[in-house]
Design an enzyme around this catalytic site. Structure first.
Site, PDB file in Angstrom:
ATOM      1  N   TYR A 120     -25.699   0.205   9.452  1.00 50.37           N
ATOM      2  CA  TYR A 120     -26.644   0.716  10.474  1.00 50.37           C
ATOM      3  C   TYR A 120     -26.429  -0.346  11.575  1.00 50.37           C
ATOM      4  O   TYR A 120     -26.688  -1.434  11.315  1.00 50.37           O
ATOM      5  CB  TYR A 120     -28.036   1.226   9.961  1.00 50.37           C
ATOM      6  CG  TYR A 120     -28.220   2.529   9.227  1.00 50.37           C
ATOM      7  CD1 TYR A 120     -27.709   3.799   9.826  1.00 50.37           C
ATOM      8  CD2 TYR A 120     -28.905   2.688   8.007  1.00 50.37           C
ATOM      9  CE1 TYR A 120     -27.777   4.803   9.076  1.00 50.37           C
ATOM     10  CE2 TYR A 120     -29.021   3.800   7.374  1.00 50.37           C
ATOM     11  CZ  TYR A 120     -28.611   5.036   8.014  1.00 50.37           C
ATOM     12  OH  TYR A 120     -28.764   5.970   7.334  1.00 50.37           O
ATOM     13  N   GLU A 166     -35.527   3.638   6.136  1.00 45.42           N
ATOM     14  CA  GLU A 166     -36.794   3.012   5.475  1.00 45.42           C
ATOM     15  C   GLU A 166     -37.095   2.029   6.366  1.00 45.42           C
ATOM     16  O   GLU A 166     -37.546   0.871   5.827  1.00 45.42           O
ATOM     17  CB  GLU A 166     -36.622   2.752   4.186  1.00 45.42           C
ATOM     18  CG  GLU A 166     -36.530   3.995   3.464  1.00 45.42           C
ATOM     19  CD  GLU A 166     -35.411   4.671   3.354  1.00 45.42           C
ATOM     20  OE1 GLU A 166     -35.442   6.048   3.651  1.00 45.42           O
ATOM     21  OE2 GLU A 166     -34.365   4.358   2.748  1.00 45.42           O
ATOM     22  N   ASN A 224     -28.397  10.702  12.716  1.00 41.12           N
ATOM     23  CA  ASN A 224     -28.490  10.413  11.553  1.00 41.12           C
ATOM     24  C   ASN A 224     -29.325  11.216  10.816  1.00 41.12           C
ATOM     25  O   ASN A 224     -30.386  11.736  10.839  1.00 41.12           O
ATOM     26  CB  ASN A 224     -29.243   9.092  10.960  1.00 41.12           C
ATOM     27  CG  ASN A 224     -29.030   8.645   9.588  1.00 41.12           C
ATOM     28  OD1 ASN A 224     -28.137   8.232   9.033  1.00 41.12           O
ATOM     29  ND2 ASN A 224     -30.300   8.769   8.876  1.00 41.12           N
ATOM     30  N   GLU A 225     -28.372  12.390   9.783  1.00 40.23           N
ATOM     31  CA  GLU A 225     -29.158  13.556   9.191  1.00 40.23           C
ATOM     32  C   GLU A 225     -30.042  14.109  10.405  1.00 40.23           C
ATOM     33  O   GLU A 225     -31.055  14.561  10.139  1.00 40.23           O
ATOM     34  CB  GLU A 225     -30.134  12.882   8.031  1.00 40.23           C
ATOM     35  CG  GLU A 225     -29.178  12.397   6.943  1.00 40.23           C
ATOM     36  CD  GLU A 225     -30.130  12.025   5.710  1.00 40.23           C
ATOM     37  OE1 GLU A 225     -31.477  11.712   5.927  1.00 40.23           O
ATOM     38  OE2 GLU A 225     -29.595  11.844   4.660  1.00 40.23           O
ATOM     39  N   GLU A 305     -23.712   9.044   1.802  1.00 43.83           N
ATOM     40  CA  GLU A 305     -24.442   8.401   1.203  1.00 43.83           C
ATOM     41  C   GLU A 305     -24.602   8.937  -0.341  1.00 43.83           C
ATOM     42  O   GLU A 305     -25.291   9.899  -0.546  1.00 43.83           O
ATOM     43  CB  GLU A 305     -25.850   8.626   1.813  1.00 43.83           C
ATOM     44  CG  GLU A 305     -26.064   7.804   3.128  1.00 43.83           C
ATOM     45  CD  GLU A 305     -27.396   8.043   3.765  1.00 43.83           C
ATOM     46  OE1 GLU A 305     -28.481   8.762   2.977  1.00 43.83           O
ATOM     47  OE2 GLU A 305     -27.783   7.654   4.868  1.00 43.83           O
ATOM     48  N   TYR A 370     -33.958  -1.411  -3.963  1.00 37.35           N
ATOM     49  CA  TYR A 370     -33.247  -0.117  -4.118  1.00 37.35           C
ATOM     50  C   TYR A 370     -32.452  -0.036  -5.680  1.00 37.35           C
ATOM     51  O   TYR A 370     -31.765   1.160  -5.773  1.00 37.35           O
ATOM     52  CB  TYR A 370     -32.033  -0.019  -2.944  1.00 37.35           C
ATOM     53  CG  TYR A 370     -31.842   1.505  -2.415  1.00 37.35           C
ATOM     54  CD1 TYR A 370     -32.944   1.915  -1.400  1.00 37.35           C
ATOM     55  CD2 TYR A 370     -31.000   2.314  -2.880  1.00 37.35           C
ATOM     56  CE1 TYR A 370     -32.749   3.213  -0.965  1.00 37.35           C
ATOM     57  CE2 TYR A 370     -30.954   3.685  -2.491  1.00 37.35           C
ATOM     58  CZ  TYR A 370     -31.857   3.879  -1.519  1.00 37.35           C
ATOM     59  OH  TYR A 370     -31.629   5.009  -1.246  1.00 37.35           O
TER      60      TYR A 370
END
Ligand SMILES: *[C@@H]1O[C@H](CO)[C@@H](O)[C@H](O)[C@H]1NC(C)=O
Ligand SMILES: *[C@@H]1O[C@H](CO)[C@@H](O)[C@H](O)[C@H]1NC(C)=O
Ligand SMILES: *[C@@H]1O[C@H](CO)[C@@H](O)[C@H](O)[C@H]1NC(C)=O
Ligand SMILES: *[C@@H]1O[C@H](CO)[C@@H](O)[C@H](O)[C@H]1NC(C)=O
Ligand SMILES: *[C@@H]1O[C@H](CO)[C@@H](O)[C@H](O)[C@H]1NC(C)=O
Length: 701
Positions: A120, A166, A224-225, A305, A370
């Site tokens: 990103y 996030e 994005n989404e 993803e 994560y």
């Protein structure tokens, strides 16, 4: 079961109607109202010409040796230089890994068998103030991409402008909120103007790095989404598409990513942008790819993803996803012949103030570990080797040694001493002095985007008996540490505590140190104003005549030495007002200590983790580097990662802690006023995340 032959990307031997549909039967085409894009057809035709023309210079046509990365709609795969190609990629965020470690992490990714990485680009990281750009040091995205290129990793670029991730405000700069009515991620004209300006900065930097221009970038994601967002504004997507094409040219593959749920993909896709999906282990892979097929009847299957783990929130158990679940789903995805990106391959760290939050308001911690194949500190995990073992069944894995996990060192306990309270330090934290206003102003209104603003007024009436200080609309964003004449009173909190009894005489100074704990990064509520965003009442009367002190913590910590010399603002020194009150709180204050790297031990300094025994919540810097927030009283993160490159061997390393709630540094010598460096990260509790639930839309709608 659908299988592929090794080295080929198309799905072979359809044995069921599902398999036929995945293989790209044209029946689903109508569902999207597919119209042939003339430009696309021309592109495909010229590509066919390229492929079938004999090598050698052909007048008026591009040289055949030219690099190309395209979509083959007949064979349902990507073509790299005209040959079928499948990527197995992993996400890494250069903005969450110190530059010092970029190469180490990329090399570990390559050695796992990945042939690509996905990144990103967070707009707010590169344009923290309007028109002020940062592209050096840890912000040098071009260098990071070149490094990947040198290691022969391809790059899947996701430049937003919104990224979620996030990350504070999903990557959008907070200064966009200066226009209060702005509808972010829509064709709001002011939003588009800001986006346009940013794209005009970032995309030209990316253009020379595109695959066809000799660089590693094979595909570029738009937004994005977007289908998960309420606005469903195709004009906005069309605008982005045009600007991406304008800056990057017509040859690059542009794509979108959405959750593998028809409702989500619907508003996220646009003709001319290749639609891909995302889903985690445990999802029904055939079903998930059939969703993609509804929108892309032909072309490569792509999971952009594939979740290797999951995120954390303060106050919730640490999320983990079982290695076996990740490995077996990855195996199935690869067996489908699909392209995949593992999100995350290494999560890294939300240094400083960069974490995001979800609604109902829950901030994410400093660690973005994560539970990924490489840990936050870049260590090889069992999951790393399991993923590598799956990949090697499908692709050749590079030979040679895998870079080992970095050694960690437990430097031990370091005693801290109280330096000054925030109130005592205002001359350094806010040298320009306060902004005055009848009613409270937000962070944006005083042009403070991160960290803290101190709100000050005086008590208009006598409060010698406990008097309710009330935030009727939950307008404390996100947490306020409250004192009266230097005596701590407690906290107000956006989601939990909207009323607090305080005591003090009429005319006493009421201070609220308000913390921005990270802007919402997902869903409806990304217009997340910080500070006191509505009036406070005392005994039901609206408090007025405020002074707002925007605090420049970074500058203050940097000029730490000057604090001792500049000792003239001591409103409560030595008086009982400075003493600990009977409550569980201490006034927000800076604590300082130092430690030296032991000599005589080879290979120091090494990475380490700092833990906070007895401390409650705050921010920590080492040698001026803002490591992030600590909150062991909440968890699950109990230690903060300290990369070795911020440590010095030439002299003592200075630790500055800003404790907001309660420091273990009382008058009693029994209280250990210390932090401790340990050689392992600590999480207070873990739950195994059930990946079956993670594809559900966010409940905030
Ligand atoms: C997976 O999805 C496919 C297509 O929707 C469906 O036919 C199949 O029954 C599903 N499998 C399971 C185990 O739910
Ligand atoms: C504040 O004090 C009043 C009176 O002493 C009491 O009734 C009330 O419960 C207190 N409120 C809070 C939030 O502690
Ligand atoms: C505070 O109250 C005043 C008077 O009612 C009102 O004009 C003002 O808009 C309020 N401010 C905020 C931030 O709500
Ligand atoms: C202080 O905190 C402890 C533990 O969190 C709690 O048991 C105690 O009641 C608190 N004391 C006061 C005065 O709030
Ligand atoms: C380091 O800490 C020691 C012990 O607290 C103190 O005496 C010394 O002045 C500190 N040195 C620096 C450079 O801050």
């Amino acid at each position: 079961m659908v299988r592929t032959r090794e080295g080929r990307c198309q799905v072979a031997g359809p044995q069921s109607s599902d398999a036929e549909r995945l293989a790209g039967a044209p029946t689903a085409m109508e569902q999207r109202g597919w119209r042939a894009d003339l430009r696309g057809v021309v592109r495909i035709l010229s590509l066919l010409l390229l492929v079938f023309l004999p090598p050698g210079p052909v007048h008026g046509l591009r040289n055949v040796s030219q690099k190309t990365f395209t979509i083959d709609y007949n064979r349902n795969c990507f073509l790299k230089d005209g040959r079928p190609f499948r990527y197995i990629s992993g996400s890494i965020h250069y903005f969450r890994v110190p530059r010092f470690y970029w190469k180490d992490r990329l090399l570990k990714m390559k050695m796992a068998g990945l042939n690509a990485i996905q990144i990103y680009v967070p707009w707010n990281f590169h344009e923290p103030q309007p028109g002020q750009y940062q592209f050096s040091e840890d912000h040098d995205v071009e260098r990071f991409i070149q490094l990947a290129h040198e290691l022969e990793l391809l790059v899947i670029l996701r430049p937003g402008p919104y990224i979620c991730a996030e990350w504070e405000m999903g990557g959008l700069p907070a200064w966009l909120l200066e226009k209060e009515s702005m509808v972010l991620r829509s064709s709001d004209l002011d939003y588009l103007a800001a986006v346009d300006k940013w794209l005009g900065v970032i995309l030209p930097k990316m253009k020379p790095l595109l695959y066809q221009n000799g660089g590693p970038i094979i595909t570029v994601q738009v937004e994005n989404e977007y289908g998960s967002y309420f606005s469903c504004d195709f004009d906005y997507l069309r605008f982005l598409q045009k600007r991406f094409r304008y800056h990057l040219g017509n040859d690059v593959v542009l794509f979108t990513t959405d959750g593998s749920n028809e409702k989500l993909v619907q508003c996220g896709t646009l003709q001319g942008l290749y639609a891909t999906v995302d889903f985690g282990p445990g999802a029904n892979i055939t079903g998930a790819f059939l969703i993609q097929r509804k929108y892309e009847p032909r072309g490569p299957l792509v999971n952009s993803e594939f979740y290797t783990g999951w995120l954390d929130h303060w106050g919730q158990p640490h999320s983990t996803v079982k290695t076996e679940a990740v490995a077996s789903s990855l195996q199935d995805i690869l067996a489908h012949g699909a392209n995949v990106n593992l999100y995350m391959f290494i999560g890294g760290t939300n240094f400083a103030y960069w974490n995001g939050a979800n609604m109902p308001y829950q901030a994410q911690p400093t660690s973005y570990d994560y539970d990924a194949p490489l840990s936050e500190a870049g260590d090889l995990t069992e999951k790393y080797f399991a993923v590598r073992d799956v990949i090697r069944k499908f692709e050749k894995i590079p030979e040679g040694p895998i870079p080992p996990s970095t050694p960690k060192f437990a430097y031990g306990k370091v005693a801290l001493k109280k330096l000054k309270t925030v109130e005592e330090s205002l001359n350094i934290l806010c040298p320009k002095g306060p902004i005055k206003s009848l009613y409270p102003l937000t962070f944006i209104q005083v042009k403070q985007y991160f960290g803290f603003v101190l709100y000050r007024t005086t008590l208009p009436e006598d409060c010698s008996s406990p008097t309710p200080l009330f935030s009727p609309f939950g307008g404390v964003h996100d947490r306020a540490y409250i004192s009266v004449d230097g005596v701590p009173q407690g906290i107000l909190d956006r989601s939990n505590v909207i009323s607090l009894n305080i005591t003090g005489r009429a005319g006493a100074t009421l201070d609220l140190l308000v913390e921005n704990m990270g802007r919402v990064n997902y869903g409806h509520f990304i217009n997340d104003y910080k500070g006191l965003i509505s009036n406070l009442t005392l005994n039901s009367n609206i408090l007025t005549d405020w002074m707002m002190f925007p605090l420049d913590t970074e500058n203050a910590v940097y000029h730490l030495g000057g604090w001792h010399a500049n000792d003239n603002d001591r409103r409560c020194s030595g008086k009982k007002a400075c003493a600990r009150s009977s409550s569980n709180y201490t006034v927000p204050a800076f604590y300082v200590g130092n430690f030296s790297i032991p000599s005589g031990i080879p290979d120091l300094p090494q990475d380490t983790f700092i833990q906070f025994p007895g401390w409650t919540k705050g921010q920590v810097w080492i040698n001026g580097f803002n490591l992030g927030r600590y909150w062991p009283a909440r968890g699950p993160q109990m230690t903060l990662f300290v990369p070795q490159h911020i440590l010095v061997t030439s002299g003592p390393n200075t630790i500055v802690v800003l404790e907001l709630e309660r420091a273990p540094c009382g008058d009693s010598p029994l209280e250990p006023c210390a932090v401790e460096f340990v050689d392992k990260p600590v999480f207070s509790a873990a739950v195994t995340y059930n990946p079956l639930f993670q594809d559900l839309p966010d409940p905030d709608s």
